[in-house]
Design a protein around this motif. Structure first.
Motif, mmCIF file in Angstrom:
data_model
loop_
_atom_site.group_PDB
_atom_site.id
_atom_site.type_symbol
_atom_site.label_atom_id
_atom_site.label_comp_id
_atom_site.label_asym_id
_atom_site.label_seq_id
_atom_site.Cartn_x
_atom_site.Cartn_y
_atom_site.Cartn_z
ATOM 1 N N ALA A 161 75.272 39.263 49.647
ATOM 2 C CA ALA A 161 75.736 38.646 48.405
ATOM 3 C C ALA A 161 75.010 39.262 47.219
ATOM 4 C CB ALA A 161 75.487 37.139 48.438
ATOM 5 N N PRO A 162 75.712 39.857 46.275
ATOM 6 C CA PRO A 162 75.053 40.443 45.105
ATOM 7 C C PRO A 162 74.650 39.348 44.120
ATOM 8 C CG PRO A 162 77.416 40.773 44.955
ATOM 9 C CD PRO A 162 77.174 40.058 46.254
ATOM 10 N N ARG A 163 73.346 39.181 43.941
ATOM 11 C CA ARG A 163 72.837 38.200 42.981
ATOM 12 C C ARG A 163 72.184 38.976 41.848
ATOM 13 N NH1 ARG A 163 72.048 36.064 47.911
ATOM 14 N NH2 ARG A 163 70.116 37.244 48.162
ATOM 15 N N VAL A 164 72.865 39.030 40.750
ATOM 16 C CA VAL A 164 72.397 39.808 39.603
ATOM 17 C C VAL A 164 72.465 38.920 38.380
ATOM 18 C CG1 VAL A 164 72.784 41.829 38.158
ATOM 19 C CG2 VAL A 164 73.152 41.986 40.613
ATOM 20 N N ARG A 165 71.380 38.898 37.640
ATOM 21 C CA ARG A 165 71.380 38.148 36.383
ATOM 22 C C ARG A 165 72.014 39.020 35.308
ATOM 23 N NH1 ARG A 165 66.429 37.297 36.202
ATOM 24 N NH2 ARG A 165 66.297 35.130 36.850
ATOM 25 N N LYS A 166 73.097 38.567 34.778
ATOM 26 C CA LYS A 166 73.815 39.326 33.745
ATOM 27 C C LYS A 166 73.426 38.757 32.386
ATOM 28 C CE LYS A 166 77.729 40.747 36.597
ATOM 29 N NZ LYS A 166 79.195 40.765 36.747
ATOM 30 N N ASN A 167 72.708 39.552 31.632
ATOM 31 C CA ASN A 167 72.307 39.113 30.296
ATOM 32 C C ASN A 167 73.473 39.318 29.332
ATOM 33 O OD1 ASN A 167 69.728 38.582 31.230
ATOM 34 N ND2 ASN A 167 69.062 40.692 30.870
ATOM 35 N N ARG A 168 73.744 38.289 28.606
ATOM 36 C CA ARG A 168 74.835 38.384 27.645
ATOM 37 C C ARG A 168 74.360 39.158 26.423
ATOM 38 N NH1 ARG A 168 78.564 33.318 25.561
ATOM 39 N NH2 ARG A 168 80.022 34.553 24.316
ATOM 40 N N LEU A 169 75.118 40.162 26.072
ATOM 41 C CA LEU A 169 74.755 41.017 24.952
ATOM 42 C C LEU A 169 75.418 40.508 23.687
ATOM 43 C CD1 LEU A 169 75.170 44.505 26.636
ATOM 44 C CD2 LEU A 169 73.076 43.203 26.349
ATOM 45 N N ASN A 170 74.623 40.393 22.652
ATOM 46 C CA ASN A 170 75.161 39.999 21.350
ATOM 47 C C ASN A 170 75.561 41.264 20.595
ATOM 48 O OD1 ASN A 170 74.673 37.251 21.821
ATOM 49 N ND2 ASN A 170 72.529 37.485 21.183
ATOM 50 N N VAL A 171 76.760 41.726 20.899
ATOM 51 C CA VAL A 171 77.253 42.965 20.318
ATOM 52 C C VAL A 171 78.499 42.640 19.494
ATOM 53 C CG1 VAL A 171 78.103 45.284 20.796
ATOM 54 C CG2 VAL A 171 76.364 44.280 22.265
ATOM 55 N N ASP A 172 78.568 43.234 18.343
ATOM 56 C CA ASP A 172 79.750 43.061 17.506
ATOM 57 C C ASP A 172 80.931 43.787 18.157
ATOM 58 O OD1 ASP A 172 81.497 42.560 15.517
ATOM 59 O OD2 ASP A 172 80.665 43.991 14.084
ATOM 60 N N PRO A 173 82.014 43.099 18.463
ATOM 61 C CA PRO A 173 83.149 43.776 19.128
ATOM 62 C C PRO A 173 83.727 44.924 18.305
ATOM 63 C CG PRO A 173 83.397 41.391 19.244
ATOM 64 C CD PRO A 173 82.271 41.662 18.295
ATOM 65 N N ASP A 174 83.640 44.807 16.985
ATOM 66 C CA ASP A 174 84.212 45.875 16.156
ATOM 67 C C ASP A 174 83.428 47.184 16.299
ATOM 68 O OD1 ASP A 174 86.036 44.036 15.292
ATOM 69 O OD2 ASP A 174 84.873 43.462 13.513
#
Length: 817
Positions: A433-446
């Motif tokens: 089972a792949p257990r990976v902490r995915k950090n949410r990136l605060n990136v401007d979509p534009d």
């Protein structure tokens, strides 16, 4: 004058000139080189002892003579002086003179310290000698001393022969005790130390290119000694027995032979022991402070006052530490880092390795509930219906992997039959089972969208529907625009071909057939009024629309297309031994009625259905593709000849295309595009678009770029110079791409899809080979309706204007401007 005062005055009188000479002599003697043999040292000591005894005897004789003279004077002059006053004054004066004399000796002590003192016999020793012997020896000793000073200028410490030593020893009546050796410490005279190079502590590289190595104490240059070459060094080492303990001094520029003491120090250092041979590391300890309480203190000194008054400096130091603790620079009672139980055996750091930044601890197993008890409450027990339903379910569909059961006691509970399987599944979960902490990136979509030019700057391109050519009742599979841009042809499943006037939308002519129209294509040569159409099962017609062109153009077209009938049909070659060439396609002439009424010029019959017709840019050759027969044929309209360029094809051919400039032929199979050179008749390149099924192909007017549409919703742009992989893969459609097309003049290309939309792209190809093409989506044209999962089936650009024609499965034919 008392006898004692007179004796001391005479003693000072004799002592002053001698002491002034002796330090100079001693200094001059010590300035000589200190390293002499053992024999010389023994001679020095013996000569010093002998000289000392001689001087003592001489001084004692002189003192006797002076005392006798003073006794005579005292007998004459006793009445002139008071004995007590003079004696007292003289004693004081004598004491002062003795102090002055001793202080003078102390000041000059640094200069004459190394020289051995001469012992002067006291009054008691003088009284032991016989007076008569002293009077007789005075004159003899004085004469001998004057003769020795004139002959040898003898001085204590000079080297003597063995005979002289024997004479000296015989003259010694009373031997003196041995004095300690001169120790060359900092207080002694350091003139014996020969420090030749006084250049100071500077790098030796500064004198690398100079003839001297440094300066002596007088400031004169010390020249470098001559250096021998390697051969001379080798020979000197072989001859010199001390070469193994010779070292080179860079500062003095010469070789130094190490003595035994220095060799001993080096050997001790190599063995890892203390260099000093006299040092004893195991001396018995002196317990100054022990655990036993002593009755008497070590010192009876009273306690000092500072032991009872608090120290100011300690208070300042304590406040400094307190401020550091408050500021956090010092952490009190910090726990010591304990060494871990398991540590890296080969590494320097014993710190445990931290977990990976993306590591997540494996989830713990769920705690047991009430129904897992061996004696659960009655409400948790299932009835027969629930047990039957649970058994009928698959293992994956069961909410719980057990059924609650009731036992009388814990010893009646059997072993769990699925224990091994569940442990195995648990291990698989932890392992796979792949257990990976995915950090949410605060990136401007534009910021992620590439900066493309504004579509307003890339005009002109089609933006809206202008005309709709109504008349067909079924889906329109193909369309074609005349090279002048005035006429438009469309072929439909209603078995008709219609010719439209582009500007007005009026239908100028209609051809009725008995089968489905698969493909239509105008001849690109403007001097020829002709188009080709594929009808039904393998029939291809070359048609010149009647009464719609000038007479001269019609006559030129008629002569152009019928010249092939005048040529003889050669079924055999000139060599009779070769087999006759089998005609793949039948060229036939239609009837005069069909030619006059409908404009039929030539009929070609293929073995299978022709799905594509494409003309060469000069208008003489055209190629037909029959996918069912796996056949690609190239026809020549003027000579009525057909060629089969490929005897064996790899894969099912979907589309073909001519290069707009060079004699190059593109063949698109399901997953590859092969590029052939028709002149050399060989494969040039194989393009790999990476799609599952190619649906359409078109070549840029410049010839260096290529676009491919596929049924798996992709449009691939190839730059022929960059390689066999796509330069850009565009996926803007929701369904299969049916057709792609380039504009012949403007930097535009388009793709149509079964989702009912037409995507318009700006595709600029630069003349600079170092600059890659610019591909920008600019417009989505919507208007066609989807029917039977089919949308826009065909598109084609206007030859001169930024317009595009489209035909769809809904039976509509539209012009977008």
């Amino acid at each position: 004058m008392p006898k004692k005062s007179v004796k001391f005055a005479a003693k000072l009188h004799e002592k002053a000139p001698k002491t002034s000479k002796e330090p100079a002599k001693s200094n001059a003697k010590i300035a000589k080189p200190a390293l002499k043999s053992t024999k010389t040292t023994v001679q020095q000591q013996k000569s010093i002892t002998t000289t000392t005894t001689k001087v003592n005897d001489k001084r004692s004789l002189k003192k006797r003579a002076v005392e006798e003279l003073e006794q005579e004077e005292s007998s004459d002059d006793d009445s002139d002086y008071g004995e007590i006053a003079l004696d007292g004054d003289d004693d004081d004066d004598d004491d002062e003179e003795e102090q002055v004399e001793e202080s003078d000796f102390d000041e000059n002590d640094s200069e004459i310290e190394a020289f051995p003192e001469l012992s002067i016999s006291s009054d008691e020793e003088d009284s032991d000698y016989d007076d008569e012997k002293l009077e007789e020896g005075i004159e003899e000793d004085i004469e001998e001393e004057e003769e020795e000073e004139e002959e040898d200028d003898y001085m204590a410490g000079d080297s003597l022969d063995e005979a002289d030593l024997d004479e000296e020893e015989s003259m010694n009546q009373k031997p003196l005790e041995k004095l300690p050796d001169i120790e060359a410490n900092y207080d002694s005279d350091s003139s014996t130390e020969e420090t030749e190079n006084t250049v100071g502590n500077i790098p030796a590289e500064w004198y690398k290119d100079l003839p001297h190595i440094g300066y002596d104490i007088d400031g004169k240059k010390i020249l470098k000694p001559a250096t021998a070459d390697e051969l001379e060094k080798f020979l000197s080492t072989m001859d010199d027995p001390d070469s193994w303990k010779t070292v080179r001094s860079d500062k003095e520029g010469k070789d130094i032979v190490l003595n035994d003491e220095e060799m001993d120090i080096i050997q001790r250092l190599q063995r890892g022991i203390i260099p000093d041979s006299d040092y004893n590391p195991y001396e018995p300890t002196v317990e100054w402070f022990t655990s036993k309480t002593e009755q008497m203190p070590l010192s009876a000194r009273p306690e000092p006052k500072r032991r009872f008054i608090p120290s100011k400096w300690e208070a300042k130091k304590v406040m400094k530490i307190v401020k550091a603790i408050r500021a956090g620079r010092i952490v009190p009672r910090k726990p010591k880092d304990e060494r871990p139980r398991f540590y890296n055996l080969w590494g320097d750091d014993d710190k445990p390795r931290e977990d990976h930044i993306m590591h997540i601890v494996a989830p713990k197993m769920k705690l047991p509930e009430h129904d897992e008890s061996y004696n659960p409450p009655e409400e948790y027990l299932p009835d027969e219906q629930e047990v039957k339903e649970w058994n009928d379910l698959d293992l994956e569909d069961r909410t719980k992997n057990y059924l609650p059961k009731k036992y009388k006691s814990l010893r009646h509970v059997p072993a769990y039959e699925r224990f091994i399987q569940e442990r195995f599944q648990r291990c698989l979960d932890l392992y796979l089972a792949p257990r990976v902490r995915k950090n949410r990136l605060n990136v401007d979509p534009d910021s992620l969208v590439p900066k493309l030019p504004s579509p307003k700057d890339l005009q002109p391109f089609p933006t809206a529907q202008s005309l709709s050519y109504d008349g067909h009742t079924a889906r329109i599979r193909s369309l074609s625009v005349h090279s002048s841009g005035l006429y438009l042809l469309s072929g439909s499943d209603d078995q008709t071909i219609r010719m439209w006037e582009v500007s007005t939308g009026r239908c100028l002519f209609m051809w009725q057939f008995k089968d489905v129209i698969h493909e239509i294509s105008w001849n690109p040569n403007p001097d020829v009024w002709l188009f080709a159409v594929s009808v039904g099962h393998g029939e291809v017609l070359l048609i010149a629309p009647p009464k719609l062109c000038p007479g001269e153009l019609a006559m030129a077209t008629d002569q152009y297309i019928k010249s092939g009938f005048t040529r003889p049909q050669t079924t055999t070659t000139e060599d009779e031994n070769e087999k006759p060439v089998r005609q793949v396609v039948q060229w036939s002439k239609p009837s005069e009625q069909e030619e006059e009424k409908y404009g039929y010029k030539v009929r070609l019959q293929h073995s299978q259905t022709v799905k594509q017709i494409t003309w060469h840019r000069k208008g003489d050759y055209f190629a037909t593709v029959a996918p069912d027969a796996r056949q690609v044929l190239i026809h020549q309209a003027t000579k009525h000849q057909t060629q089969t360029p490929f005897t064996r094809l790899k894969g099912i051919v979907q589309k073909v295309a001519f290069h707009p400039i060079k004699p190059i032929f593109f063949v698109a199979t399901q997953i590859y595009v092969r590029v052939y050179d028709l002149m050399q008749q060989q494969l040039v390149k194989t393009m790999q678009p990476g799609v599952k099924w190619i649906s359409s192909i078109d070549v840029h007017p410049g010839g260096d770029n290529l676009i491919i549409g596929s049924y798996d919703k992709k449009v691939c742009w190839f730059d022929m110079d960059l390689g066999s992989r796509p330069y850009k893969s565009l996926r803007y459609h929701q369904k299969a791409v049916r057709q792609v097309a380039y504009h012949r003049r403007y930097p535009l290309f388009a793709s149509s899809s079964d989702d009912g939309t037409i995507q318009i792209f700006y595709g600029m190809v630069y003349n600079d080979l170092l600059q890659n093409p610019l591909v920008v989506p600019v417009k989505i044209l919507k208007g066609h309706e989807t029917k039977d999962s089919l949308g826009v089936l065909n598109i084609e650009f206007h030859p001169t204007q930024p317009w595009i024609f489209s035909s769809g499965a809904d039976g509509s034919l539209r012009l977008w401007t």
